[in-house]
Each structure stands twice: as C-alpha cells, then as structure tokens.
Design an enzyme around this catalytic site. Sequence first.
Site, PDB file in Angstrom:
ATOM      1  N   LYS A 133       0.795  -0.817   0.132  1.00  0.00           N
ATOM      2  CA  LYS A 133      -0.147  -0.034  -0.043  1.00  0.00           C
ATOM      3  C   LYS A 133       0.835   1.279   0.001  1.00  0.00           C
ATOM      4  O   LYS A 133       1.725   1.549   0.440  1.00  0.00           O
ATOM      5  CB  LYS A 133      -0.561   0.077   0.757  1.00  0.00           C
ATOM      6  CG  LYS A 133      -2.578   0.510   0.885  1.00  0.00           C
ATOM      7  CD  LYS A 133      -3.312  -0.213   0.406  1.00  0.00           C
ATOM      8  CE  LYS A 133      -4.131   1.226   0.294  1.00  0.00           C
ATOM      9  NZ  LYS A 133      -5.729   0.226  -0.482  1.00  0.00           N
ATOM     10  N   ASP A 173      -7.020   4.765  -4.786  1.00  0.00           N
ATOM     11  CA  ASP A 173      -7.559   4.085  -3.148  1.00  0.00           C
ATOM     12  C   ASP A 173      -8.229   5.188  -3.396  1.00  0.00           C
ATOM     13  O   ASP A 173      -8.520   5.969  -4.066  1.00  0.00           O
ATOM     14  CB  ASP A 173      -6.969   4.056  -2.238  1.00  0.00           C
ATOM     15  CG  ASP A 173      -7.043   3.268  -1.151  1.00  0.00           C
ATOM     16  OD1 ASP A 173      -7.957   2.700  -0.358  1.00  0.00           O
ATOM     17  OD2 ASP A 173      -7.129   4.568  -0.039  1.00  0.00           O
TER      18      ASP A 173
HETATM   19  P1  NDP Z   1     -13.189   7.665  -2.464  1.00  0.00           P
HETATM   20  O1  NDP Z   1     -11.526   8.529  -2.868  1.00  0.00           O
HETATM   21  O2  NDP Z   1     -13.340   7.011  -4.253  1.00  0.00           O
HETATM   22  O3  NDP Z   1     -13.989   7.786  -1.451  1.00  0.00           O
HETATM   23  C1  NDP Z   1     -14.088   7.873  -0.185  1.00  0.00           C
HETATM   24  C2  NDP Z   1     -15.368   8.911   0.465  1.00  0.00           C
HETATM   25  O4  NDP Z   1     -15.131   8.060   1.665  1.00  0.00           O
HETATM   26  C3  NDP Z   1     -15.744   9.486   0.303  1.00  0.00           C
HETATM   27  O5  NDP Z   1     -17.265  10.100   0.086  1.00  0.00           O
HETATM   28  C4  NDP Z   1     -15.284  10.510   1.566  1.00  0.00           C
HETATM   29  O6  NDP Z   1     -15.669  11.405   1.676  1.00  0.00           O
HETATM   30  C5  NDP Z   1     -15.547   9.876   2.545  1.00  0.00           C
HETATM   31  N1  NDP Z   1     -14.367   9.615   3.383  1.00  0.00           N
HETATM   32  C6  NDP Z   1     -13.411   9.981   3.328  1.00  0.00           C
HETATM   33  N2  NDP Z   1     -12.750  10.424   4.247  1.00  0.00           N
HETATM   34  C7  NDP Z   1     -13.409   9.964   5.438  1.00  0.00           C
HETATM   35  C8  NDP Z   1     -13.416  10.795   6.531  1.00  0.00           C
HETATM   36  N3  NDP Z   1     -12.668  10.742   7.627  1.00  0.00           N
HETATM   37  N4  NDP Z   1     -14.987  10.680   7.039  1.00  0.00           N
HETATM   38  C9  NDP Z   1     -15.408  10.118   6.554  1.00  0.00           C
HETATM   39  N5  NDP Z   1     -16.256   9.710   4.980  1.00  0.00           N
HETATM   40  C10 NDP Z   1     -14.467  10.122   4.511  1.00  0.00           C
HETATM   41  O7  NDP Z   1     -12.115   6.014  -2.279  1.00  0.00           O
HETATM   42  P2  NDP Z   1     -12.884   5.072  -2.517  1.00  0.00           P
HETATM   43  O8  NDP Z   1     -14.507   4.140  -2.199  1.00  0.00           O
HETATM   44  O9  NDP Z   1     -11.660   4.069  -3.307  1.00  0.00           O
HETATM   45  O10 NDP Z   1     -12.586   3.737  -1.211  1.00  0.00           O
HETATM   46  C11 NDP Z   1     -13.288   3.884   0.275  1.00  0.00           C
HETATM   47  C12 NDP Z   1     -12.769   2.683   1.169  1.00  0.00           C
HETATM   48  O11 NDP Z   1     -13.017   1.518   0.376  1.00  0.00           O
HETATM   49  C13 NDP Z   1     -11.690   2.993   1.383  1.00  0.00           C
HETATM   50  O12 NDP Z   1     -11.020   2.305   2.762  1.00  0.00           O
HETATM   51  C14 NDP Z   1     -10.871   2.191   1.357  1.00  0.00           C
HETATM   52  O13 NDP Z   1      -9.659   1.438   1.069  1.00  0.00           O
HETATM   53  C15 NDP Z   1     -11.407   0.921   0.007  1.00  0.00           C
HETATM   54  N6  NDP Z   1     -11.346  -0.133  -0.983  1.00  0.00           N
HETATM   55  C16 NDP Z   1     -11.265   0.486  -2.041  1.00  0.00           C
HETATM   56  C17 NDP Z   1     -10.446  -0.151  -3.266  1.00  0.00           C
HETATM   57  C18 NDP Z   1     -10.862   0.544  -4.260  1.00  0.00           C
HETATM   58  O14 NDP Z   1     -10.594  -0.116  -5.383  1.00  0.00           O
HETATM   59  N7  NDP Z   1     -11.119   1.754  -4.912  1.00  0.00           N
HETATM   60  C19 NDP Z   1     -10.246  -1.046  -2.860  1.00  0.00           C
HETATM   61  C20 NDP Z   1     -10.691  -2.268  -1.354  1.00  0.00           C
HETATM   62  C21 NDP Z   1     -10.964  -1.037  -1.199  1.00  0.00           C
HETATM   63  P3  NDP Z   1     -14.995  13.049   0.801  1.00  0.00           P
HETATM   64  O15 NDP Z   1     -15.675  12.665  -0.752  1.00  0.00           O
HETATM   65  O16 NDP Z   1     -15.789  14.151   1.572  1.00  0.00           O
HETATM   66  O17 NDP Z   1     -14.091  12.978   1.218  1.00  0.00           O
END
Ligand code: NDP
Length: 454
Positions: A133, A173
């Site tokens: 990561k 991510d």
């Molecule tokens: P994105 O950046 O596309 O979306 C993240 C989302 O979470 C946004 O809605 C964001 O809101 C919100 N968010 C981020 N930080 C916080 C916080 N501190 N408190 C509340 N809301 C928060 O990321 P992903 O969708 O890619 O990733 C989401 C999760 O899934 C992570 O844990 C990631 O590690 C996991 N994941 C992702 C994969 C992938 O293929 N993308 C694969 C496997 C796991 P805002 O826009 O306001 O920041």
Amino acid sequence: MEVTDQRVRQEVDKFMRGLVRRNPGEPEFHQAVLEVIESLMPLALENPQYREARILERMTEPDRVIIFRVTWEDDAGRIHADRAWRVQFNNAIGPYKGGLRFHHDLTLGVLKFLGFEQVFKNSLTGLPMGGAKGGSNFNPKGRSDREVMRFCQSLMVELHRHIGEDTDVPAGDIGVGGREISYMFGQYKRLANRFVGTLTGKGLAFGGSLVRLEATGYGTVYFMREMLRRIGEDVDGKVCVVSGSGNVALYAIEKLIELGGKVVTASDSEGFVHDPDGLDRDKFEFLRALKEERRGRIRELADAFSGVTFYPGARPWGVAADLAFPSATQNELGKDDARALIENGVLAVAEGANMPATHEAVHKLKAAGVLFGPGKAANAGGVAVSGLEQSQNALRVSWPHEKVDQRLGEIMREVHEKCVTYGEGPDGTVDYVRGANRAGFVKVAEAMLAYGAV
Ligand code: NDP
C-alpha cells in the site's frame, strides 16, 4: 501443551505487547494486527512449524518501507513539499499489489495497516499477488487538474524506481481515481520508456479493464449476496444503509438498486443524506455525476431532490436497515453505531471500506448474531479485477464486460467459500472474520515456509 482459550489470550497479549513496542504510535496497524492474530493464534499454537519459523512475527514486519519527499509547484507558483510512502509488505505469493491513497491526514501507521490487510485479501482472491500500500499526505481537495498532474508526475519521478509489472503494481484508493492513475501512468511510461501494466485502474483506451471501476462496489454486494444465500435470504427488497459516495460506495449502490435493494443513505466527510423512498436510477445518476465528474458535496443531492434530507456532521448508522455497507474509511462505525444497527434489527454487514468497523463494533455485531463480512473478503473484488487487468495487459488482450463481471462473481463466490471452509463453527454458523484471516494466511504461510529463512 493444551491450546485453551486462556493460553490463546496470553499468547495474543504477549504478541501484541511486542508489536506495539516495535511500532509505537501506529494505532490502526495495532488494531488490524490484533484482529488477525486473534484468529490465527490458535492455528499457530496447534501447528508448531509456524511458530518455529516465526511466521507471525515475519508477516507483521513489512519487507520494506520507502519514504520520500514530493516537491511540486501550485498554480500560483508556490512550492509545496509533501511526503509519500510505499509499504511493500509481503511478496511471498506474487508481485506486490495494492492501492495508493492521497489524504491530508495519511500516516505511515495507516499505510502499514492497509498493506498488512492487503496481503490476506490478495491471497483470498486466489490470484498470485503479494500485498502493498502507498500514498501521500497531499490533499487533492480544491486543487486544479494541473496541480494534481504536477503532483502525480513529481511523485512518479521517485516511485517509478520501485515498481514494475513483475515487482509492484499500484492502483487507486481514497483520493486516487482514474484522473490520478492516468497522470501517474503517463509519467511512468515516459520515465521507463515501456508500455506495461505497472499500474491498474487505467483508462480503457490505454490498457484498463472493463468493470475495474465498478469492481469493489459490485464485489461487496456479490459477497453480501453469498452470505445471505447461505441463510436462505436475498438482497431483493432489503433496506440498505451505505456510507461514502466515492468509488466503492457508488458502485455498491448501483448494484444494490439493480438487485432490488432499497438504498436509503449515502455520505461524505461532511455528513449523510437520507432518502426514505430509496435511491432510484435518476438519483443514483445524479450522485454519480456529482461525485465523479463535478467533485461536489453530498448535500447537493438533498438540494436537488425533495424528500431527501442532509444531516451535517453525522453518520448513517442510526437509520433502520436490514443490510449495512460501510464504504467510506477506517473506524467510521463504532460500538454505539453497532448497537444502533443491532437495535434496528440489522441482518448483515459487509465492509466495502478497509476496517470501517472498530474492533469493539465487530465483536458486538458478531455477538449479536449479525452476519459480518470483513473488508479483506468483502471488498476483495477491486484487487481481483486489478489482477485480471494485469493478465489482460500481459496477454495484450481486452476481455468483454460480461467475461470480467462473470469472473468477478465467481471470485467473490470462491472467497466466500474459503471463508466458510475456515470459519464454520460446529453449530453451522460462520465466523467470516476468522475464516478470511485463516484462509488468507495459510497460502502465504506455506509459501514462506517453503522458502526457508528469507
Ligand atoms: P474515494 O476517495 O473514491 O471515496 C472515499 C469516500 O469516503 C468519499 O465519500 C469520502 O468523502 C469519504 N471519506 C473519506 N475520508 C473520510 C473520513 N475521514 N470521514 C468520513 N468520510 C470520509 O475512495 P474509495 O471509494 O476508493 O475507498 C473507500 C474505502 O474503500 C477505503 O477504505 C479504501 O481503502 C477501500 N477500498 C477501495 C478499493 C478501490 O478499489 N477503490 C478497493 C478496496 C477497498 P469526501 O469526498 O468528503 O472526502
């Protein structure tokens, strides 16, 4: 010596004391290791070869951590110096593989937790991928496309020395989507003077795979469907609470709508929206464009549709639902949230995000008999399709949508089966946390034993 619960507890406590001493100030890493070690310690005590080879100690120490400065210039000509990391955790069963995260409060401890989890997740997919990561404390919010481009290019000037299609293959991510991967891949290609699949999540015009964008969200719903099928239930007609509105949450919502689920919430870091009628295709399309194209805020969904309410600074777990999909970030579902879900009769939780439920919340949900699919199993679909993207790049082919989606469905079914094999108790219920941890562990541990002391 007999393996009693008390002996397991003592050994877990001893192991964790050593780990915390060696890795001070990294609470998320401690939390991720504790959850895994609780599942693995009985196995390690029953199988002395793991203990003699110090497999648990070796698996909790990354192969290497690369830390570097990223200097870049903003649109006003000001110079910034951010920090970036790549944690190459374990490559026992294949080249390192795992996402890059751009978030202002990212720390090495968070990346170590994510890299550690990735090792087990990648093993569970059945594909030959090690775990890694990386990312930066660069904050992309409010930055222009040109600023993001300059940052990505500068980061790649250093990172390109450490990655490669047979060495380490990063992906997206939090904060890293198609735009960022494109800028980084463009710079990688230029520096390496080679067109190879060193990053995944690429655009379809330059080596990307169909369904990669949707894979994590779709896969999480496929995993939920498998958990429900085993107890004679189905997604159709179920009320669903989802957190987040990024890549994972969006495509979990889309698949839930397609399968007849009623999705009543979505969120971002400013709060959540509640739609008692359930999001339909129109509202989903608005939300997708709002987040993917306009990079707007979730409250705009409530401004645009009557009947949708925005709750600032709050999380959605108090809304009554049958199914929950925490899909935003780590530790976003605490013990009080778990209690609220249980009181409202939640049937199952599938983690779209990595470690969104705290250790206490997981224990509470499991004790209440809620089906709990941990992230390393439930969200493995993203990295699985990244693995398929690597295969297509190596073969210089592009598979059709149906083929990739079908393979994703099969992989999620196989991941679920492995969890059942390793997590089913004598009463027929499945501890998916134990199942995922043990199934992911065994393959990596066997490879490490075969290599000897390396
Ligand atoms: P994105 O950046 O596309 O979306 C993240 C989302 O979470 C946004 O809605 C964001 O809101 C919100 N968010 C981020 N930080 C916080 C916080 N501190 N408190 C509340 N809301 C928060 O990321 P992903 O969708 O890619 O990733 C989401 C999760 O899934 C992570 O844990 C990631 O590690 C996991 N994941 C992702 C994969 C992938 O293929 N993308 C694969 C496997 C796991 P805002 O826009 O306001 O920041």
